[in-house]
Motif scaffolding. Structure first.
Motif, PDB file in Angstrom:
ATOM      1  N   THR A 411       0.823  -1.204   0.000  1.00 18.89           N
ATOM      2  CA  THR A 411       0.000   0.000   0.000  1.00 18.89           C
ATOM      3  C   THR A 411       0.864   1.265   0.000  1.00 18.89           C
ATOM      4  O   THR A 411       0.596   2.215  -0.746  1.00 18.89           O
ATOM      5  CB  THR A 411      -0.921   0.002   1.227  1.00 18.89           C
ATOM      6  OG1 THR A 411      -1.764  -1.142   1.183  1.00 18.89           O
ATOM      7  CG2 THR A 411      -1.770   1.253   1.269  1.00 18.89           C
ATOM      8  N   THR A 412       1.905   1.267   0.830  1.00 17.91           N
ATOM      9  CA  THR A 412       2.802   2.423   0.904  1.00 17.91           C
ATOM     10  C   THR A 412       3.426   2.709  -0.449  1.00 17.91           C
ATOM     11  O   THR A 412       3.521   3.862  -0.884  1.00 17.91           O
ATOM     12  CB  THR A 412       3.903   2.166   1.951  1.00 17.91           C
ATOM     13  OG1 THR A 412       3.300   1.962   3.231  1.00 17.91           O
ATOM     14  CG2 THR A 412       4.865   3.337   2.025  1.00 17.91           C
ATOM     15  N   SER A 413       3.841   1.664  -1.147  1.00 17.19           N
ATOM     16  CA  SER A 413       4.464   1.823  -2.463  1.00 17.19           C
ATOM     17  C   SER A 413       3.490   2.417  -3.474  1.00 17.19           C
ATOM     18  O   SER A 413       3.841   3.323  -4.234  1.00 17.19           O
ATOM     19  CB  SER A 413       4.975   0.464  -2.953  1.00 17.19           C
ATOM     20  OG  SER A 413       5.532   0.574  -4.242  1.00 17.19           O
ATOM     21  N   ILE A 414       2.253   1.931  -3.470  1.00 15.18           N
ATOM     22  CA  ILE A 414       1.262   2.428  -4.438  1.00 15.18           C
ATOM     23  C   ILE A 414       0.885   3.870  -4.128  1.00 15.18           C
ATOM     24  O   ILE A 414       0.755   4.711  -5.034  1.00 15.18           O
ATOM     25  CB  ILE A 414       0.023   1.516  -4.438  1.00 15.18           C
ATOM     26  CG1 ILE A 414       0.393   0.114  -4.943  1.00 15.18           C
ATOM     27  CG2 ILE A 414      -1.081   2.112  -5.306  1.00 15.18           C
ATOM     28  CD1 ILE A 414      -0.744  -0.884  -4.860  1.00 15.18           C
ATOM     29  N   LEU A 415       0.690   4.190  -2.849  1.00 13.53           N
ATOM     30  CA  LEU A 415       0.365   5.566  -2.462  1.00 13.53           C
ATOM     31  C   LEU A 415       1.476   6.520  -2.874  1.00 13.53           C
ATOM     32  O   LEU A 415       1.222   7.627  -3.373  1.00 13.53           O
ATOM     33  CB  LEU A 415       0.130   5.643  -0.959  1.00 13.53           C
ATOM     34  CG  LEU A 415      -1.147   4.974  -0.436  1.00 13.53           C
ATOM     35  CD1 LEU A 415      -1.107   4.854   1.085  1.00 13.53           C
ATOM     36  CD2 LEU A 415      -2.388   5.740  -0.875  1.00 13.53           C
ATOM     37  N   SER A 416       2.723   6.086  -2.683  1.00 15.16           N
ATOM     38  CA  SER A 416       3.866   6.915  -3.074  1.00 15.16           C
ATOM     39  C   SER A 416       3.918   7.091  -4.582  1.00 15.16           C
ATOM     40  O   SER A 416       4.168   8.189  -5.083  1.00 15.16           O
ATOM     41  CB  SER A 416       5.159   6.270  -2.569  1.00 15.16           C
ATOM     42  OG  SER A 416       6.286   6.988  -3.008  1.00 15.16           O
ATOM     43  N   MET A 417       3.666   6.014  -5.319  1.00 18.72           N
ATOM     44  CA  MET A 417       3.704   6.074  -6.777  1.00 18.72           C
ATOM     45  C   MET A 417       2.687   7.075  -7.316  1.00 18.72           C
ATOM     46  O   MET A 417       2.952   7.809  -8.268  1.00 18.72           O
ATOM     47  CB  MET A 417       3.428   4.683  -7.351  1.00 18.72           C
ATOM     48  CG  MET A 417       3.474   4.599  -8.862  1.00 18.72           C
ATOM     49  SD  MET A 417       2.940   2.990  -9.472  1.00 18.72           S
ATOM     50  CE  MET A 417       1.169   3.097  -9.239  1.00 18.72           C
ATOM     51  N   HIS A 418       1.508   7.130  -6.690  1.00 21.06           N
ATOM     52  CA  HIS A 418       0.443   8.030  -7.135  1.00 21.06           C
ATOM     53  C   HIS A 418       0.544   9.416  -6.503  1.00 21.06           C
ATOM     54  O   HIS A 418      -0.250  10.303  -6.837  1.00 21.06           O
ATOM     55  CB  HIS A 418      -0.923   7.426  -6.825  1.00 21.06           C
ATOM     56  CG  HIS A 418      -1.322   6.316  -7.742  1.00 21.06           C
ATOM     57  ND1 HIS A 418      -1.649   6.516  -9.062  1.00 21.06           N
ATOM     58  CD2 HIS A 418      -1.428   4.981  -7.534  1.00 21.06           C
ATOM     59  CE1 HIS A 418      -1.955   5.356  -9.631  1.00 21.06           C
ATOM     60  NE2 HIS A 418      -1.814   4.413  -8.726  1.00 21.06           N
ATOM     61  N   GLY A 419       1.493   9.601  -5.599  1.00 20.93           N
ATOM     62  CA  GLY A 419       1.645  10.901  -4.964  1.00 20.93           C
ATOM     63  C   GLY A 419       0.471  11.288  -4.099  1.00 20.93           C
ATOM     64  O   GLY A 419       0.131  12.480  -3.986  1.00 20.93           O
ATOM     65  N   VAL A 420      -0.158  10.300  -3.451  1.00 13.51           N
ATOM     66  CA  VAL A 420      -1.314  10.574  -2.594  1.00 13.51           C
ATOM     67  C   VAL A 420      -0.830  11.192  -1.285  1.00 13.51           C
ATOM     68  O   VAL A 420       0.013  10.614  -0.593  1.00 13.51           O
ATOM     69  CB  VAL A 420      -2.110   9.283  -2.308  1.00 13.51           C
ATOM     70  CG1 VAL A 420      -3.295   9.581  -1.395  1.00 13.51           C
ATOM     71  CG2 VAL A 420      -2.580   8.662  -3.621  1.00 13.51           C
ATOM     72  N   MET A 421      -1.366  12.353  -0.940  1.00 13.66           N
ATOM     73  CA  MET A 421      -0.968  13.046   0.271  1.00 13.66           C
ATOM     74  C   MET A 421      -1.611  12.395   1.495  1.00 13.66           C
ATOM     75  O   MET A 421      -2.730  11.888   1.420  1.00 13.66           O
ATOM     76  CB  MET A 421      -1.379  14.518   0.204  1.00 13.66           C
ATOM     77  CG  MET A 421      -0.717  15.285  -0.938  1.00 13.66           C
ATOM     78  SD  MET A 421       1.092  15.342  -0.757  1.00 13.66           S
ATOM     79  CE  MET A 421       1.224  16.384   0.701  1.00 13.66           C
ATOM     80  N   PRO A 422      -0.915  12.404   2.647  1.00 15.65           N
ATOM     81  CA  PRO A 422      -1.512  11.882   3.883  1.00 15.65           C
ATOM     82  C   PRO A 422      -2.786  12.644   4.219  1.00 15.65           C
ATOM     83  O   PRO A 422      -2.956  13.809   3.874  1.00 15.65           O
ATOM     84  CB  PRO A 422      -0.423  12.127   4.933  1.00 15.65           C
ATOM     85  CG  PRO A 422       0.849  12.231   4.148  1.00 15.65           C
ATOM     86  CD  PRO A 422       0.472  12.863   2.838  1.00 15.65           C
ATOM     87  N   SER A 423      -3.688  11.955   4.917  1.00 17.71           N
ATOM     88  CA  SER A 423      -4.964  12.552   5.289  1.00 17.71           C
ATOM     89  C   SER A 423      -4.955  12.923   6.756  1.00 17.71           C
ATOM     90  O   SER A 423      -4.549  12.131   7.611  1.00 17.71           O
ATOM     91  CB  SER A 423      -6.114  11.575   5.021  1.00 17.71           C
ATOM     92  OG  SER A 423      -7.328  12.095   5.503  1.00 17.71           O
ATOM     93  N   SER A 424      -5.394  14.134   7.058  1.00 15.50           N
ATOM     94  CA  SER A 424      -5.480  14.572   8.450  1.00 15.50           C
ATOM     95  C   SER A 424      -6.840  14.243   9.047  1.00 15.50           C
ATOM     96  O   SER A 424      -7.049  14.339  10.250  1.00 15.50           O
ATOM     97  CB  SER A 424      -5.248  16.083   8.542  1.00 15.50           C
ATOM     98  OG  SER A 424      -6.192  16.779   7.740  1.00 15.50           O
ATOM     99  N   GLN A 425      -7.788  13.842   8.179  1.00 21.37           N
ATOM    100  CA  GLN A 425      -9.147  13.551   8.635  1.00 21.37           C
ATOM    101  C   GLN A 425      -9.306  12.048   8.833  1.00 21.37           C
ATOM    102  O   GLN A 425      -8.981  11.248   7.955  1.00 21.37           O
ATOM    103  CB  GLN A 425     -10.165  14.047   7.618  1.00 21.37           C
ATOM    104  CG  GLN A 425     -11.618  13.827   8.060  1.00 21.37           C
ATOM    105  CD  GLN A 425     -12.595  14.402   7.054  1.00 21.37           C
ATOM    106  OE1 GLN A 425     -12.206  14.974   6.056  1.00 21.37           O
ATOM    107  NE2 GLN A 425     -13.881  14.257   7.333  1.00 21.37           N
TER     108      GLN A 425
END
Length: 433
Positions: A411-425
């Motif tokens: 999951t971490t790899s895919i989120l990084s690949m897509h440039g998904v920002m962390p969520s504060s909510q």
């Protein structure tokens, strides 16, 4: 008159000779190059060259692609679609090369660390059913297939059947919510041990003596599951499992297994109980991914697709509100239980672990286990669904110890690949008022 006839005949001779004499030397054939196999971005996985069949990406997706011999395709897509490839037809797969490579790498590292026998991972695009990664371990280099054997060639993600364990609890709860046979906050008496149907059902994780439905998932309580399904008609649960795709074929261009789901008339109270928590039935990793994807996709089952040309096929399994309740429920399972092991910091995921004894020689082994995890992310707006199975780990064999951290890494790899920002909510969880 004879002179005129002779002249007419000789005037036709050039045309006759041109038709009768072949334009190419006799025996020469025009060979059609074998079709290539590539990804949607054009990356070549298999291509024919004057030097023979080449696999430029080495072991990437090798268990899917397969290989050829002197007589044509011998394994994988090379064999399953041999006639099309022989005719020059090229294949375009739905796999994402970057996701496939990172998933294979994470799986291989985990398998090596725990000295597992085998494993597989499927990453599914939630809305489309496209398979973006199908990883298998062990694997091989198709350019050197003669130095390996069937154990390395096997496309385990779609052919290996196994009892998945507690991941099935999520499907059972979803089915009961759909039929209004329980609710997230309904409470049940749940001791750590309970006599049931001629045997004793045990729990492993310590928990309070009374659990609500969502907490039965949170503590993965087998006793709680016996409470949930007690008195439920076998046809109800069987129909739901089939709707999720269990015991049904998965239509892919490579050989697949259907899994085992007994007819409801053959269920006993004990088999219904064990099936509700993932024993006594079997499935493949691609079936597990598609089933959980139904929850992620607001209750709509999407048939997995491997070719970009495959049509979208769907069916409604759950009401949207039930699916969204399950999304929140499975997020609570992670956050209240194994957040550090399954969830990348700053992100929110949903899922369920499983651990099941493996039948060896007709009896459940005390030493061989299947470790599973199925989940999706982000929890509030799912985009990908991931299913993981590891068989025969020598250490850290619990799903929470092995499969969940592997899910986190993928999951971490895919989120990084897509440039998904962390969520504060933080998404609202079901147990909140």
């Amino acid at each position: 008159m004879w002179t005129a006839a002779f002249l007419a005949l000789t005037s036709l001779l050039p045309a006759y000779v041109q038709l009768a004499v072949p334009t190419e030397p006799l025996g020469k054939q025009v060979l059609v190059p074998r079709g290539s196999i590539h990804l949607a971005d054009g990356t070549l996985l298999a291509v024919s060259t004057p030097g023979g069949r080449q696999y430029p990406q080495g072991s990437l997706a090798a268990n899917l692609v397969g290989f050829t011999g002197a007589d044509g395709g011998l394994e994988g897509l090379e064999r399953a679609l041999d006639s099309e490839l022989r005719s020059g037809t090229s294949l375009t797969l739905t796999l994402n090369g970057t996701v496939q490579a990172s998933t294979e790498r994470a799986l291989s590292q985990a398998m090596t660390r725990v000295e597992a026998d085998s494993g597989s991972v499927v990453v599914l695009e939630r809305a489309t059913g496209r398979l973006v990664a199908v990883a298998n371990w062990p694997s091989f280099d198709p350019q050197r297939w003669t130095s390996t054997g069937p154990a390395q060639w096997r496309n385990r993600a779609v052919t290996d059947e196994y009892e998945p364990g507690s991941v099935v609890k999520a499907l059972t709860v979803a089915a009961l919510l759909e039929e209004n046979l329980t609710s997230p906050k309904q409470a049940y008496d749940t001791p750590m041990r309970r006599p049931y149907a001629g045997t004793v059902i045990n729990d492993i994780v310590a928990h309070p003596p009374t659990l609500q439905t969502w907490e039965i998932l949170r503590y993965s309580s087998n006793v709680g599951m016996t409470r949930l399904i007690e008195g439920v008609e076998p046809t109800t649960l069987h129909r739901a499992f089939q709707a999720f795709g269990l015991g049904r074929p998965v239509s892919l261009p490579v050989p697949t297994a259907d899994g085992q789901l007994a007819a409801p008339e053959n269920w006993t109270p004990l088999t219904q109980a064990t099936m509700s928590f993932g024993q006594g039935l079997s499935m493949t990793t691609v079936q597990l991914a598609a089933a959980f994807n139904t929850i992620a996709n607001d209750g709509v089952y999407v048939a997995p697709r491997l070719m970009t040309t495959d049509p979208l096929q769907t069916r409604v399994v759950l009401r949207p509100e039930v699916a969204r309740t399950m999304q929140r429920l499975l997020h609570a399972v992670i956050d209240e239980g194994i957040q550090m092991r399954a969830e990348p910091p700053g992100y929110h995921v949903a899922g369920k672990t499983g651990t099941a004894q493996v039948a060896v020689g007709g009896r459940y082994s005390r030493d061989v286990f299947s470790s599973t995890f199925a989940g999706f992310f982000p929890a509030d707006q799912p985009f990908y669904t991931v299913a993981i199975m590891v068989r025969g780990a020598k250490r850290e064999y619990q799903g929470s110890q092995l499969a969940a951290p592997l899910f986190k890494e993928i999951t971490t790899s895919i989120l990084s690949m897509h440039g998904v920002m962390p969520s504060s909510q933080v998404p609202a969880t079901t147990h909140e008022p």
